[in-house]
Design a protein around this motif. Sequence first.
Motif, PDB file in Angstrom:
ATOM      1  N   MET A   1       0.872  -1.149   0.012  1.00  0.00           N
ATOM      2  CA  MET A   1      -0.082   0.009  -0.131  1.00  0.00           C
ATOM      3  C   MET A   1       0.851   1.345   0.100  1.00  0.00           C
ATOM      4  O   MET A   1       1.779   1.268   0.781  1.00  0.00           O
ATOM      5  CB  MET A   1      -0.984   0.067   1.314  1.00  0.00           C
ATOM      6  CG  MET A   1      -1.932   1.159   1.279  1.00  0.00           C
ATOM      7  SD  MET A   1      -2.772   1.246   2.645  1.00  0.00           S
ATOM      8  CE  MET A   1      -3.960  -0.012   2.294  1.00  0.00           C
ATOM      9  N   SER A   2       0.534   1.975  -0.940  1.00  0.00           N
ATOM     10  CA  SER A   2       1.434   3.439  -0.813  1.00  0.00           C
ATOM     11  C   SER A   2       1.145   4.267   0.122  1.00  0.00           C
ATOM     12  O   SER A   2       0.187   4.198   0.940  1.00  0.00           O
ATOM     13  CB  SER A   2       1.094   4.230  -2.202  1.00  0.00           C
ATOM     14  OG  SER A   2      -0.164   4.564  -2.254  1.00  0.00           O
ATOM     15  N   LEU A   3       2.166   5.304   0.418  1.00  0.00           N
ATOM     16  CA  LEU A   3       1.913   6.343   1.288  1.00  0.00           C
ATOM     17  C   LEU A   3       0.824   7.280   1.099  1.00  0.00           C
ATOM     18  O   LEU A   3      -0.103   7.379   2.021  1.00  0.00           O
ATOM     19  CB  LEU A   3       3.010   7.077   1.436  1.00  0.00           C
ATOM     20  CG  LEU A   3       3.173   8.583   2.173  1.00  0.00           C
ATOM     21  CD1 LEU A   3       3.161   8.050   3.754  1.00  0.00           C
ATOM     22  CD2 LEU A   3       4.467   9.389   2.131  1.00  0.00           C
ATOM     23  N   ILE A   4       0.450   7.340  -0.211  1.00  0.00           N
ATOM     24  CA  ILE A   4      -0.973   8.167  -0.536  1.00  0.00           C
ATOM     25  C   ILE A   4      -1.968   7.604   0.125  1.00  0.00           C
ATOM     26  O   ILE A   4      -3.016   8.108   0.565  1.00  0.00           O
ATOM     27  CB  ILE A   4      -0.956   8.627  -2.059  1.00  0.00           C
ATOM     28  CG1 ILE A   4       0.395   9.417  -2.326  1.00  0.00           C
ATOM     29  CG2 ILE A   4      -2.134   9.303  -2.469  1.00  0.00           C
ATOM     30  CD1 ILE A   4       0.560   9.835  -3.904  1.00  0.00           C
ATOM     31  N   ASP A   5      -2.091   6.309  -0.239  1.00  0.00           N
ATOM     32  CA  ASP A   5      -3.211   5.467   0.195  1.00  0.00           C
ATOM     33  C   ASP A   5      -3.307   5.382   1.670  1.00  0.00           C
ATOM     34  O   ASP A   5      -4.574   5.556   2.125  1.00  0.00           O
ATOM     35  CB  ASP A   5      -3.130   3.878  -0.387  1.00  0.00           C
ATOM     36  CG  ASP A   5      -3.342   3.721  -1.692  1.00  0.00           C
ATOM     37  OD1 ASP A   5      -3.801   4.777  -2.564  1.00  0.00           O
ATOM     38  OD2 ASP A   5      -2.785   2.796  -2.270  1.00  0.00           O
ATOM     39  N   LYS A   6      -2.348   5.336   2.429  1.00  0.00           N
ATOM     40  CA  LYS A   6      -2.299   5.421   4.008  1.00  0.00           C
ATOM     41  C   LYS A   6      -2.646   6.804   4.441  1.00  0.00           C
ATOM     42  O   LYS A   6      -3.496   6.902   5.111  1.00  0.00           O
ATOM     43  CB  LYS A   6      -0.836   5.008   4.581  1.00  0.00           C
ATOM     44  CG  LYS A   6      -0.768   3.682   3.932  1.00  0.00           C
ATOM     45  CD  LYS A   6       0.785   3.362   4.877  1.00  0.00           C
ATOM     46  CE  LYS A   6       1.178   1.962   4.353  1.00  0.00           C
ATOM     47  NZ  LYS A   6       2.399   1.359   5.225  1.00  0.00           N
TER      48      LYS A   6
END
Length: 145
Positions: A1-6
Amino acid sequence: MSLIDKLLILAIAFQVLLTFGILVWMGIERVPRVARGEIAVKDVAVDRDAYPLRARLLSNSFDNQFQLPVLFYVSALLALWSGGAGWVELVLAWLFVALRYVHAAIHVTTNRVYRRFAVYTAGLVVLALLWLWLVLRLVVLAPSM
């Protein structure tokens, strides 16, 4: 999971936290009054008029968390589901959540209607831009299959 998603999930969590926070505060305002017998259950079974102003403001603010924020949740989940949430979605999501906090703060304190309406409208515009961007990105700009 990407930082943006988090970070997008964190924005959703902060909106949920706002809703729960208002709910708890509303309970603190309401339950003791009913428990002490200051307010009869029959007087609040249908409407909120028997509660003091602060409890009614909290109740109205709580109800409001199930209006525009529902469209926010759907948009954020759609952005996550699409597998390509980007900085545009992230910034708009956090801006919307920040405006919801300001709106709620006005709603449960001064309740200055014109100021509250201005913040509500700003949140609506941000949410509309988020939806416009999602439709553009997912439907118009998406590569065809």
